[in-house]
Design an enzyme around this catalytic site. Structure first.
Site, mmCIF file in Angstrom:
data_model
loop_
_atom_site.group_PDB
_atom_site.id
_atom_site.type_symbol
_atom_site.label_atom_id
_atom_site.label_comp_id
_atom_site.label_asym_id
_atom_site.label_seq_id
_atom_site.Cartn_x
_atom_site.Cartn_y
_atom_site.Cartn_z
ATOM 1 N N ILE A 36 0.829 -1.222 0.000
ATOM 2 C CA ILE A 36 0.000 0.000 0.000
ATOM 3 C C ILE A 36 0.856 1.262 0.000
ATOM 4 O O ILE A 36 0.458 2.282 -0.567
ATOM 5 C CB ILE A 36 -1.019 -0.019 1.175
ATOM 6 C CG1 ILE A 36 -2.161 0.944 0.884
ATOM 7 C CG2 ILE A 36 -0.363 0.284 2.503
ATOM 8 C CD1 ILE A 36 -2.963 0.618 -0.341
ATOM 9 N N SER A 51 12.009 0.655 6.724
ATOM 10 C CA SER A 51 11.528 -0.639 6.259
ATOM 11 C C SER A 51 12.686 -1.617 6.318
ATOM 12 O O SER A 51 13.839 -1.223 6.132
ATOM 13 C CB SER A 51 11.030 -0.503 4.813
ATOM 14 O OG SER A 51 10.552 -1.733 4.337
ATOM 15 N N ARG A 52 12.356 -2.878 6.580
ATOM 16 C CA ARG A 52 13.432 -3.866 6.621
ATOM 17 C C ARG A 52 13.936 -4.170 5.222
ATOM 18 O O ARG A 52 15.082 -4.545 5.043
ATOM 19 C CB ARG A 52 12.939 -5.147 7.303
ATOM 20 C CG ARG A 52 12.568 -4.921 8.773
ATOM 21 C CD ARG A 52 11.826 -6.085 9.351
ATOM 22 N NE ARG A 52 10.615 -6.383 8.589
ATOM 23 C CZ ARG A 52 9.692 -7.253 8.954
ATOM 24 N NH1 ARG A 52 9.862 -7.937 10.078
ATOM 25 N NH2 ARG A 52 8.634 -7.463 8.229
ATOM 26 N N LYS A 71 -5.430 1.870 7.926
ATOM 27 C CA LYS A 71 -6.540 1.119 8.505
ATOM 28 C C LYS A 71 -6.179 -0.355 8.509
ATOM 29 O O LYS A 71 -5.376 -0.762 7.663
ATOM 30 C CB LYS A 71 -7.849 1.346 7.736
ATOM 31 C CG LYS A 71 -7.781 1.166 6.228
ATOM 32 C CD LYS A 71 -7.420 -0.137 5.613
ATOM 33 C CE LYS A 71 -8.217 -1.363 5.937
ATOM 34 N NZ LYS A 71 -7.800 -2.510 5.032
HETATM 35 P P1 NAP Z 1 2.392 -5.548 3.312
HETATM 36 O O1 NAP Z 1 2.875 -5.154 1.946
HETATM 37 O O2 NAP Z 1 2.362 -6.990 3.649
HETATM 38 O O3 NAP Z 1 3.244 -4.869 4.467
HETATM 39 C C1 NAP Z 1 3.646 -3.520 4.484
HETATM 40 C C2 NAP Z 1 5.042 -3.434 5.074
HETATM 41 O O4 NAP Z 1 4.982 -3.590 6.476
HETATM 42 C C3 NAP Z 1 5.982 -4.492 4.583
HETATM 43 O O5 NAP Z 1 6.662 -4.020 3.453
HETATM 44 C C4 NAP Z 1 6.935 -4.710 5.741
HETATM 45 O O6 NAP Z 1 8.085 -3.952 5.505
HETATM 46 C C5 NAP Z 1 6.217 -4.124 6.928
HETATM 47 N N1 NAP Z 1 5.962 -5.197 7.899
HETATM 48 C C6 NAP Z 1 5.210 -6.299 7.736
HETATM 49 N N2 NAP Z 1 5.209 -7.043 8.859
HETATM 50 C C7 NAP Z 1 6.002 -6.393 9.727
HETATM 51 C C8 NAP Z 1 6.397 -6.656 11.063
HETATM 52 N N3 NAP Z 1 5.982 -7.753 11.710
HETATM 53 N N4 NAP Z 1 7.195 -5.765 11.661
HETATM 54 C C9 NAP Z 1 7.614 -4.666 11.024
HETATM 55 N N5 NAP Z 1 7.275 -4.371 9.753
HETATM 56 C C10 NAP Z 1 6.477 -5.226 9.127
HETATM 57 O O7 NAP Z 1 0.950 -4.967 3.591
HETATM 58 P P2 NAP Z 1 0.080 -3.876 2.828
HETATM 59 O O8 NAP Z 1 -0.821 -4.526 1.852
HETATM 60 O O9 NAP Z 1 0.925 -2.756 2.363
HETATM 61 O O10 NAP Z 1 -0.871 -3.453 4.038
HETATM 62 C C11 NAP Z 1 -0.411 -2.640 5.086
HETATM 63 C C12 NAP Z 1 -1.609 -1.956 5.708
HETATM 64 O O11 NAP Z 1 -2.298 -1.214 4.692
HETATM 65 C C13 NAP Z 1 -2.640 -2.910 6.305
HETATM 66 O O12 NAP Z 1 -3.145 -2.409 7.510
HETATM 67 C C14 NAP Z 1 -3.723 -2.980 5.242
HETATM 68 O O13 NAP Z 1 -5.003 -3.237 5.793
HETATM 69 C C15 NAP Z 1 -3.645 -1.585 4.664
HETATM 70 N N6 NAP Z 1 -4.139 -1.508 3.276
HETATM 71 C C16 NAP Z 1 -3.768 -2.436 2.340
HETATM 72 C C17 NAP Z 1 -4.312 -2.389 1.060
HETATM 73 C C18 NAP Z 1 -3.968 -3.398 -0.016
HETATM 74 O O14 NAP Z 1 -4.629 -3.401 -1.058
HETATM 75 N N7 NAP Z 1 -2.973 -4.254 0.146
HETATM 76 C C19 NAP Z 1 -5.200 -1.358 0.718
HETATM 77 C C20 NAP Z 1 -5.480 -0.385 1.667
HETATM 78 C C21 NAP Z 1 -4.958 -0.471 2.941
HETATM 79 P P3 NAP Z 1 9.548 -4.583 5.683
HETATM 80 O O15 NAP Z 1 9.409 -6.100 5.766
HETATM 81 O O16 NAP Z 1 10.280 -4.140 4.492
HETATM 82 O O17 NAP Z 1 10.037 -3.991 6.946
#
Ligand code: NAP
Length: 302
Positions: free
Chosen positions: A11, A33-34, A87
């Site tokens: 996101i 970010s990691r 969110k």
């Molecule tokens: P994602 O790509 O799986 O994770 C976002 C980042 O968070 C990862 O790049 C990771 O960065 C970091 N992360 C993940 N687990 C972690 C941990 N245990 N500790 C520290 N850092 C961690 O997820 P996403 O889809 O972007 O979603 C993130 C948020 O946005 C959620 O709350 C989701 O509901 C919301 N969202 C998502 C979407 C969608 O379509 N995907 C749409 C709207 C809102 P590093 O590993 O590089 O540190």
């Protein structure tokens, strides 16, 4: 204002980076970010180092999944930075209340964002329903988890909320547009036998409002809400809240997209010294988890 982005994943790359870049209010000064980075922006692997080396970063936007987010948010607030939460704003309600208290004590802004609430047609629907009584309503939020959360196992871990992660977007719209609050009467959750969180959900609220969330929808995706009022008005929000039709008439909608609107709102909140933390969508999710009947569904693999 200088802003740092934390959690450079799907996101952040899809929405946050382009929305910030297109705005005159913001400059991305750092990322944490990691693994992820943003071209041309200083990248940190550790939050404390970023905060220590960037005292001029006033705002931190947290794009991580909900479970790890609290510690990051608390550290930023305690360091006197304004914070934006993706969110859902936390893994639990209590931790978001705790963040509110920390923000208040530190005298900084906390914004629990709901991107779907900023969809272009939501305010038109709210205006059409204001001063009316809802007789019936139905929400369909049906999408493909493999498309929107590819290989993100966290959505199926405790705190990941499963289909209630996109479902909370629908609830953030519903709680915004309904002229009076509804509450959950019953729910059924289907959880894959090899996972911790649901993949389908059926809900019944007061005022004859029902909702169906499905995370296995292939082909066209369905993000719709339709409400009929006691005077016969029909308000239909489609395309995730971006299109609003009232009694067959297309309504004029906002120009700004969801994430640009969130960042514009954050700029306004900081300027006015305010916070915006509405937990009503998450209260519904908590109630669903509390009240639902549980059914086991076939195993889910990516
Ligand atoms: P994602 O790509 O799986 O994770 C976002 C980042 O968070 C990862 O790049 C990771 O960065 C970091 N992360 C993940 N687990 C972690 C941990 N245990 N500790 C520290 N850092 C961690 O997820 P996403 O889809 O972007 O979603 C993130 C948020 O946005 C959620 O709350 C989701 O509901 C919301 N969202 C998502 C979407 C969608 O379509 N995907 C749409 C709207 C809102 P590093 O590993 O590089 O540190």
């Amino acid at each position: 204002m200088k802003i740092a982005l934390v959690g450079i994943g799907k996101i952040a790359v899809d929405q946050h980076v382009p929305s910030i870049a297109a705005s005159d209010d913001w400059v991305i000064a750092a990322t944490v970010s990691r693994a992820g980075t943003v071209d041309g922006v200083p990248a940190f692997a550790d939050l404390d180092t970023m905060l220590a080396e960037n005292p001029d970063v006033e705002v931190v936007s947290l794009c991580l999944p909900p479970v790890p987010r609290f510690e990051y948010a608390a550290a930023c607030l305690r360091a006197g930075r304004h914070v934006m939460l993706e969110k859902p704003p936390g893994a639990t309600l209590a931790e978001v209340y705790a963040l509110e208290a920390i923000a208040k004590k530190a005298g900084v802004t906390l914004f629990a964002t709901w991107h779907s609430r900023m969809a272009k047609g939501v305010q038109a629907a709210k205006a059409a329903l204001a001063d009316k009584t809802v007789a019936t309503g139905h929400v369909d939020w049906k999408e493909n988890v493999r498309q929107w959360h590819p290989n993100q196992d966290w959505v199926f871990e405790p705190g990941g909320m499963g289909v209630l992660d996109p479902g909370i977007n629908a609830l953030s719209i519903m709680t915004e547009v309904l002229p009076s609050a509804v509450h959950l009467k019953s729910a059924v959750l289907q959880t894959p036998e090899n996972r911790q969180t649901p993949i389908r959900a059926e809900m019944e609220f007061t005022n004859n409002v029902t909702a169906s969330f499905d995370w296995l929808q292939e082909g066209s995706q369905t993000w719709e809400q339709k409400f009929t009022t006691t005077d016969g008005t029909i308000v239909h929000l489609s395309e995730g809240g971006n299109r609003c039709v009232v009694d067959g008439h297309e309504q004029e909608v906002n120009e700004l997209g969801e994430y640009p609107a969130l960042y514009a709102r954050m700029a306004e909140l900081v300027k006015n010294g305010q916070s915006d933390v509405d937990l009503s969508p998450m209260v519904h999710v908590s109630d669903i988890m509390t009240l639902a009947q549980r059914q086991i569904a076939p195993a889910f693999d990516w």
